[in-house]
Design an enzyme around this catalytic site. Structure first.
Site, PDB file in Angstrom:
ATOM      1  N   ILE A  93       0.846  -1.192   0.000  1.00 26.13           N
ATOM      2  CA  ILE A  93       0.000   0.000   0.000  1.00 26.13           C
ATOM      3  C   ILE A  93       0.879   1.239   0.000  1.00 26.13           C
ATOM      4  O   ILE A  93       1.819   1.350   0.801  1.00 26.13           O
ATOM      5  CB  ILE A  93      -0.926   0.025   1.242  1.00 26.13           C
ATOM      6  N   CYS A  94       0.556   2.161  -0.879  1.00 28.15           N
ATOM      7  CA  CYS A  94       1.276   3.436  -0.938  1.00 28.15           C
ATOM      8  C   CYS A  94       0.348   4.539  -0.465  1.00 28.15           C
ATOM      9  O   CYS A  94      -0.613   4.905  -1.160  1.00 28.15           O
ATOM     10  CB  CYS A  94       1.767   3.716  -2.358  1.00 28.15           C
ATOM     11  N   VAL A  95       0.596   5.047   0.739  1.00 20.87           N
ATOM     12  CA  VAL A  95      -0.187   6.139   1.275  1.00 20.87           C
ATOM     13  C   VAL A  95       0.737   6.967   2.165  1.00 20.87           C
ATOM     14  O   VAL A  95       1.573   6.420   2.889  1.00 20.87           O
ATOM     15  CB  VAL A  95      -1.426   5.636   2.057  1.00 20.87           C
TER      16      VAL A  95
END
Length: 267
Positions: A93-95
């Site tokens: 996940i890229c956040v």
């Protein structure tokens, strides 16, 4: 892999506090679990938000906590395959919350809510899945079609039928109970009306003289209670009155006989 024995006591204490809070007040659409053998792995089932290509699906993800959590952010991965610009093919996940925007004051609840919000509003500018990011910018309908296809194939169906069944059963039960209450009330009202309409039982007693006390007359006109207990009490009172009258009559007759005997002796 980390084990519970290798985790620092302060991390375990922090986890226990946060997990208790999540258990008592879970975020909307998120269910959290923990690996009993390794507290550094947190699992979460996230319901696809309504109005998105992910609705009607449940996606499992995990958070990997570091030994110096919460000073370092956890790493997030989707275990369920999903077509999303900010989620790589391996589930990473890229956040920003899990990277440059991390703050030790942020807890697991905040991270999970941010991830679910990511399903509502993706950020194609920082895409890990370039195909999904490009498709989202150029042709949203095609992107939504792909996302729905992945959701239907890989995500666990959202158990909507359980909620509906419970609501319907509860509604039906409430209706039945309400109707039963209405019937009971009607039956009680009818019984009360019938009891009130019946003439009061008249106890046998000596005829009252004309022009007698008005309070006595009113008392004799008061109907007995509708209940069986009051009826029995009235019957018992009537019986006692009759017995007293009988005793008085016998005593009067005895006095008359004594008077006659005395008269005969004088003769």
């Amino acid at each position: 892999m980390a084990t519970n024995e290798n985790l620092p006591p302060n991390v375990i204490k922090q986890l226990a506090k946060e997990l208790k809070c999540l258990d008592e007040s879970p975020p909307e659409g998120i269910k959290v679990g923990v690996n009993d053998d390794d507290f550094s792995i947190i699992y979460a089932d996230i319901e696809g938000p309504s109005g998105t290509p992910y609705e009607n699906g449940v996606f499992r993800m995990k958070l990997l906590l570091s030994h110096d959590f919460p000073h370092s952010p956890p790493k997030g991965y989707f275990l369920t395959k999903i077509f999303h610009p900010n989620i790589a093919n391996n589930g990473e996940i890229c956040v920003n919350t899990l990277k440059k925007d991390w703050n030790p004051s942020l807890g697991l609840r905040h991270v999970l809510i941010v991830v679910r919000c990511l399903l509502i509003e993706p950020f194609p500018e920082s895409a890990l899945n370039e195909q999904a990011g490009k498709m989202l910018l150029e042709n949203y309908d095609e992107y939504a079609r792909h996302a729905r296809l992945y959701t239907g194939i890989h995500a666990k169906p959202k158990p909507k039928f359980k909620t509906g069944a419970i609501c319907e059963s509860t509604t039906a039960l409430n209706v039945d109970q309400s109707n039963t209450s209405v019937v009971n009330v009607d039956q009680k009202n009818q019984a009360a009306s019938a009891a009130l309409s019946m003439p009061p039982p008249v106890a046998p007693s000596a005829a009252a003289p004309k022009g007698g006390n008005s309070q006595d007359q009113a008392a004799s006109a008061v109907p007995t209670s509708e209940t069986g207990v009051s009826g029995a009490a009235a019957t018992a009172t009537t019986g006692i009155t009759q017995k007293k009258e009988g005793v008085a009559k016998v005593q009067a007759d005895k006095k008359k006989m004594d008077a006659r005997k005395k008269s005969l002796k004088r003769l």
